[in-house]
Design an enzyme around this catalytic site. Structure first.
Site, PDB file in Angstrom:
ATOM      1  N   GLY A 166      -7.974  -2.654   1.848  1.00  0.00           N
ATOM      2  CA  GLY A 166      -9.376  -3.062   1.802  1.00  0.00           C
ATOM      3  C   GLY A 166     -10.149  -2.582   3.023  1.00  0.00           C
ATOM      4  N   HIS A 220       0.801  -1.227   0.000  1.00  0.00           N
ATOM      5  CA  HIS A 220       0.000   0.000   0.000  1.00  0.00           C
ATOM      6  C   HIS A 220       0.833   1.276   0.000  1.00  0.00           C
ATOM      7  CE1 HIS A 220      -3.276  -2.737   0.815  1.00  0.00           C
ATOM      8  NE2 HIS A 220      -2.661  -3.159   1.899  1.00  0.00           N
TER       9      HIS A 220
END
Length: 293
Positions: A215, A197
């Site tokens: 998520g 990320h």
């Protein structure tokens, strides 16, 4: 194929005890609280209180962070190894039994909820039950399901290992502000430091053109929208959260959550506006609503 330092033993794996190992305001900011209006009365309570930070309200999806350290660092499961950098979040299930305190010492009891050998990959499920220190009363439970690429093939190919220890019905059956290009960098400060990320090189090795949004950050955006639109800003109305991650989101994309009320259950779906693609779906069970909706 999975890397293994010892022969796979399902009995040893299921008997293994996992180690029992955040700032609620930083978490709320990471999922966009007050992102469009710094004095939004529906969202300011999640990041500020005039009597001090110990009085701010906690978003229910905050509990999803409790098992992240174990997953991203790599669980020490006998005979089962995986590369945390190849981990993809598949699903999240949350039950909240009473309002979450903004300041508390918690005891998190982590256990294996499921494991499936899919050949080239594995599906791992971890359940975290949280208690306030000194109390036997369960505060919340969250179950994290992850897809582990390259971790399959650890069991007998003629009878692949499959284990699950929870009821089968605990699964799935308004516009939100645009995420910022820096959303993943801010959200990671809540404890999810998976370089997928944040590091462009790691993202490319994993098959993505650039770092993707967590998520759980997408889930936080969606549930915050439901709290605002359906629960009239009251996070304590949320009882159960279930979400299945359908596709990736890139920081800076616009998320739109559609929601339908069926009794005391909110069915929702979140899409990326720019690509018109569904990225998250699920439901939220609520404790009760006034008749003035």
């Amino acid at each position: 194929m999975a890397r293994s330092d010892s022969e796979f033993n399902p009995d040893l794996l299921l008997a293994h005890k996992l180690p029992e190992v955040l700032d609620v305001a930083i978490y709320a900011l990471g999922i966009g609280a007050c992102g469009q209006d710094a004095v939004d009365s529906d969202e300011l309570k999640f990041v500020y209180h005039e009597n001090g930070q110990e009085h701010i309200q906690v978003l229910p999806t905050f509990v999803s962070l409790f098992s992240l350290g174990s997953l991203t660092d790599g669980l020490d499961l006998p005979g089962f190894k995986y590369d945390p950098s190849l981990l993809l979040h598949g699903q999240q299930y949350i039950e909240v039994y009473r309002p979450l305190p903004s300041k508390a010492s918690l005891i998190n009891k982590v256990s294996l909820a499921g494991l499936q050998d899919k050949g080239k990959a594995a599906i791992l499920e971890i359940e975290t039950r949280s208690y306030e220190q000194g109390s036997d009363e369960l505060l919340c439970m969250n179950r994290t399901t992850v897809f582990l690429r390259g971790a399959g093939g650890f069991s007998n190919s003629s009878k692949p290992f499959s284990y699950k220890n929870y009821p089968s019905n605990q699964g799935l059956a308004v516009k939100i502000p645009q995420t910022q290009p820096s959303s993943a960098l801010l959200y990671r400060l809540s404890g999810d430091y998976n370089p997928l990320h944040s590091d462009p090189n790691v993202a490319k090795l994993a098959g993505f053109p650039r770092p993707i949004l967590h998520g759980l950050c997408t889930l936080g955006f969606a549930i915050k929208a439901i709290i605002k639109c359906i629960c009239k800003g009251d996070p304590s109305a949320v009882k159960t959260i279930s979400g299945r991650f359908l596709a990736t989101v890139f920081p800076g994309e616009t998320l739109i959550t559609e929601m339908w009320l069926q009794g005391l259950r909110v069915i929702y779906q979140t899409k990326v506006k720019e690509r018109n693609k569904a990225v998250l779906s699920g439901y939220v069970d609520i404790r009760g609503l006034s008749s003035s909706l």
